[in-house]
Design an enzyme around this catalytic site. Structure first.
Site, mmCIF file in Angstrom:
data_model
loop_
_atom_site.group_PDB
_atom_site.id
_atom_site.type_symbol
_atom_site.label_atom_id
_atom_site.label_comp_id
_atom_site.label_asym_id
_atom_site.label_seq_id
_atom_site.Cartn_x
_atom_site.Cartn_y
_atom_site.Cartn_z
ATOM 1 N N CYS A 1 1.044 -12.986 3.677
ATOM 2 C CA CYS A 1 1.067 -14.428 3.850
ATOM 3 C C CYS A 1 2.408 -14.845 4.341
ATOM 4 O O CYS A 1 3.454 -14.207 4.023
ATOM 5 C CB CYS A 1 0.580 -15.198 2.755
ATOM 6 N N ARG B 1 3.695 -9.727 9.994
ATOM 7 C CA ARG B 1 3.617 -9.337 8.676
ATOM 8 C C ARG B 1 2.196 -8.908 8.144
ATOM 9 O O ARG B 1 1.916 -8.356 7.139
ATOM 10 C CB ARG B 1 4.020 -10.378 7.789
ATOM 11 N N TRP C 1 -3.063 -13.640 4.044
ATOM 12 C CA TRP C 1 -3.725 -12.286 4.041
ATOM 13 C C TRP C 1 -4.310 -12.434 2.668
ATOM 14 O O TRP C 1 -3.790 -12.538 1.514
ATOM 15 C CB TRP C 1 -2.436 -11.340 4.117
ATOM 16 N N ASN D 1 1.894 -18.624 -0.907
ATOM 17 C CA ASN D 1 1.902 -17.113 -0.746
ATOM 18 C C ASN D 1 2.115 -16.708 -2.381
ATOM 19 O O ASN D 1 2.618 -17.346 -3.095
ATOM 20 C CB ASN D 1 2.979 -16.805 -0.181
ATOM 21 N N GLY D 2 1.092 -15.458 -2.645
ATOM 22 C CA GLY D 2 1.150 -15.031 -3.984
ATOM 23 C C GLY D 2 -0.058 -15.101 -4.810
ATOM 24 O O GLY D 2 -1.156 -15.330 -3.841
ATOM 25 N N GLU E 1 6.865 11.725 4.492
ATOM 26 C CA GLU E 1 6.701 10.719 5.627
ATOM 27 C C GLU E 1 6.268 10.968 6.558
ATOM 28 O O GLU E 1 5.518 10.068 7.244
ATOM 29 C CB GLU E 1 8.459 10.490 5.817
ATOM 30 N N LYS F 1 3.348 8.420 7.971
ATOM 31 C CA LYS F 1 3.463 7.699 9.231
ATOM 32 C C LYS F 1 1.978 7.843 9.933
ATOM 33 O O LYS F 1 1.666 6.961 10.366
ATOM 34 C CB LYS F 1 4.534 8.543 10.097
ATOM 35 N N GLU G 1 -0.921 5.993 8.286
ATOM 36 C CA GLU G 1 -0.896 4.498 8.236
ATOM 37 C C GLU G 1 -0.900 3.949 9.860
ATOM 38 O O GLU G 1 -1.866 2.758 9.883
ATOM 39 C CB GLU G 1 0.510 3.808 7.563
ATOM 40 N N HIS H 1 -1.346 27.457 -4.383
ATOM 41 C CA HIS H 1 -1.890 27.226 -5.827
ATOM 42 C C HIS H 1 -3.222 26.030 -5.366
ATOM 43 O O HIS H 1 -3.350 25.258 -6.474
ATOM 44 C CB HIS H 1 -0.795 26.314 -6.544
ATOM 45 N N LYS I 1 3.566 -6.072 6.251
ATOM 46 C CA LYS I 1 4.884 -5.558 6.212
ATOM 47 C C LYS I 1 5.892 -5.750 5.033
ATOM 48 O O LYS I 1 5.798 -4.584 4.433
ATOM 49 C CB LYS I 1 5.755 -6.382 7.283
HETATM 50 N N1 HGA Z 1 -3.995 -15.923 -3.088
HETATM 51 C C1 HGA Z 1 -3.781 -16.506 -2.128
HETATM 52 C C2 HGA Z 1 -2.622 -16.155 -1.007
HETATM 53 C C3 HGA Z 1 -2.372 -14.602 -0.776
HETATM 54 C C4 HGA Z 1 -1.207 -14.301 -0.322
HETATM 55 O O1 HGA Z 1 -0.086 -14.541 -0.664
HETATM 56 N N2 HGA Z 1 -1.340 -12.844 0.391
HETATM 57 O O2 HGA Z 1 -0.265 -12.387 0.846
HETATM 58 C C5 HGA Z 1 -5.006 -16.265 -1.099
HETATM 59 O O3 HGA Z 1 -5.813 -15.194 -1.321
HETATM 60 O O4 HGA Z 1 -5.408 -17.062 -0.307
#
Ligand code: HGA
Length: 605
Positions: free
Chosen positions: A2, A27, A73, A99-100, A482, A486, A489, A505, A600
């Protein structure tokens, strides 16, 4: 992850918020939204999709001199218009972007619902707007309402809040998810990442966990969670807006691969001493006696940072003869690690905000560990938390998959290993050999980049394989890991990395014409063993792409890279694998800079 942007000043907030959100697109996100306050009313727009989709639904006249914006996100609730941020309180007075993760969101939601509050979304974040909304009526300031509301919250957050009753004011708070303030001329900004601010100001202030800030057009004040005012010294970011442009390249990833001669030179600049053949790393904050006192080195990082840490461990063992190993920070933090006084801990993070790595550093600090950081973003949380460290100076890395930060991290480890080696038993002659080798890297990377067309042809040849095996021995093994990372991803081709010595093995059973192998074969003391392994793969009709310092009959295809000092060779051997993965991803039509499901800087657990 986010992104948050906030603005208060004399201009209209909406265009600034949209521009800032665009800068955070790299991001990774699934929906976007914003809210502005104008003459005591709150106006919001939010959509599932891209920032461009949001811009399309924001009317040209969307007046309001303060506002908050968000790219989401999803962690709680599907990506949808309703779940996008900002979230409002019942009276539509307060708007919050977050965010979080709020860990006790279910319990708080039940409590608020029992008080008659009706939720709109499935997100954990919506509890914040209702908590603040129900508190704000009882407090004199928005800041006090936010502070009180956050007292009942368990979890991580970076938040920005506006109150329609107080146009011209924004409150932000941080706990485990970054918030940086940007200071303008009679205007203030806040964001989760300096990328969103850099077009407007380079004067920034990072909030610490537990801090709140009140922003008004004419300045800001910061406070601890118990309302004590804190003094913050702004600093100037040395990145420029131009660093975030794609420089005419089709993708940021290709731009960042191509920048490496320059970014490696910047990581080295001013750090090699020709008189004593040692590395100058003032940021380590250790005198030679302290540097000698460690008996072990433990390196932690996540994803590519962890693999660069494996290269680092190898370099430290070889040059300084100190036992060293690397471990994923995400695992380290949860296994109640034994923290020893004579171990030097080194944490790696491009953004300096990787949540798992930050949490591991904090756990180490709680237990009295000595921690150095290898970080690209100056002033970031991990940089601030560590006892010292090395900045990469690689400039902002925008593409989700790491390339230039990976390479510069490996170079930073070579500098640390040289330093630790020279205060121990590494001879001046060997010190000089490593200094000379490091100096050669930028030119040698340029030579590798001239092979792009050859590598592109190989990538197109192998891109349709259902999967690929990557193998390497000792120094070549982290390179193989690595390389596989790469490819996975950005091209979504399944790739497995194994130590070449482990093939027999188990995984040798997989070898067939359908599963090609990328073999890392440097000219080192293990060359013959590696060539034997190639013969074994060949005998099972496996196709081989060899990356090394020579060609070999057993390989179907070869990429030959310039030879450096044996210890430094892994740094160069990784570059063709970046180019290979890039062209495989392009051939398969992937979203190279924003691979699906990834983000990111991973600022959630
Ligand atoms: N938990 C919140 C924000 C998610 C977040 O920070 N993502 O990086 C949500 O789901 O909206």
């Amino acid at each position: 992850m986010c992104g948050i942007v906030a603005y208060v000043g004399s201009q209209d907030a909406a265009p600034i918020l949209l521009e800032g959100l665009q800068r955070l697109e790299y991001r990774g996100y699934d929906s976007a939204g914003l809210a502005v306050v104008n003459a005591k009313s709150l106006r919001t727009r939010k959509v599932k999709g891209r920032v461009a989709d949001l811009a399309a639904v924001v009317p040209a006249r969307f007046k309001g001199g303060s506002g908050i914006g968000h790219t989401r996100w999803a962690t709680h609730g599907v990506p949808s218009d309703v779940n996008a941020h900002p979230h409002l309180d019942q009276e539509q007075r307060i708007a919050v972007v977050h965010n979080g993760i709020i860990e006790n969101a279910d319990e708080l939601r039940r409590r608020l619902e029992a008080d008659g509050i009706v939720f709109e979304s499935e997100t954990d974040s919506e509890v914040l707007s209702h908590l603040i909304g129900s508190t704000v009526k009882e407090t004199d300031t928005l800041e006090e309402a936010v502070r009180r509301a956050l007292k009942s919250v368990v979890g991580t957050y970076g938040i920005a809040v506006v109150d329609s009753h107080r146009p011209g004011e924004i409150v932000v708070a941080r706990n485990g998810s970054p918030i940086v303030l940007g200071i303008g001329e009679k205007e203030m900004f806040a964001a989760s990442d300096v990328a969103a601010l850099i077009r407007y100001t380079r004067q920034v202030v990072h909030l610490e966990d537990g801090e709140l800030a009140v922003l008004k057009a004419d300045g800001f004040n910061t406070f601890t969670s118990d309302a004590r005012e804190t003094a913050k010294e702004p600093f100037t970011v040395d990145w420029e807006a131009g660093h975030y442009d794609n420089g005419g390249y089709e993708h940021y990833l290709l731009k960042e691969i191509s920048e490496q001669p320059d970014t490696v030179a910047r990581t080295l600049r001013g750090r090699l001493d020709d008189r004593f053949h040692i590395a100058h790393l003032g940021g380590l904050n250790m005198d030679p006696r302290e540097s000698r006192s460690f008996r072990r080195v433990k390196i932690i990082g996540c994803g590519s940072a962890y693999y660069s840490g494996q290269i680092g461990a190898q370099l430290i063992e070889e040059l300084a003869r100190i036992p060293a190993d690397a471990e994923p920070a995400s695992e380290f933090r949860y296994r109640s690690p034994v923290v020893e006084a004579d171990t030097l801990y080194i944490a790696i993070s491009q953004s300096g905000e990787t949540y798992d790595t930050l949490a591991a550093v904090q756990e180490l600090k709680r237990k009295g560990g000595r921690v150095l950081g290898i970080v690209n973003t100056v002033g970031s949380a991990i940089a601030r938390e560590c006892d010292g460290g090395v900045y990469l100076h690689a400039g902002p890395e925008v593409s989700v998959a790491s390339t230039k930060a990976f390479t510069s991290t490996a170079v930073a480890f070579a500098l640390i290993a040289l330093h630790l080696g020279r205060v121990r038993d590494l001879s001046p002659a060997d010190g000089r050999r490593i200094c000379d080798g490091l100096r050669k890297l930028p030119e040698q990377i340029k030579e590798i980049l001239t092979q792009e067309e050859h590598i592109r042809t190989l990538a197109m040849k192998y891109a349709d394989a259902p999967g690929m095996m990557f193998v390497g021995r000792v120094r070549g093994y982290p390179v193989a890991r690595e390389g596989a990372q790469k490819l996975k991803e950005i091209s979504y081709v399944h790739a497995e990395a194994y130590p070449a010595s482990e093939l027999k093995h188990g995984p040798l059973a997989l070898i067939s014409p359908e599963l090609p192998t990328v073999a890392i074969v440097p000219d080192d003391e293990l060359l013959d063993k590696n060539l034997t392994t190639l013969g074994e793969i060949r005998a099972r009709e496996g196709r081989i792409l060899m990356v090394g310092h020579r060609t070999a009959d057993a390989a179907d295809d070869c990429i030959v890279v310039p030879k450096n000092e044996t210890e430094l060779d892994p740094i160069l051997l990784t570059i063709p694998l970046q180019i290979f993965a890039y062209h495989a991803a392009v051939a398969l039509g992937r979203d190279v800079d924003r691979p699906r499901n990834l983000a990111k800087s991973v600022t959630v657990e």
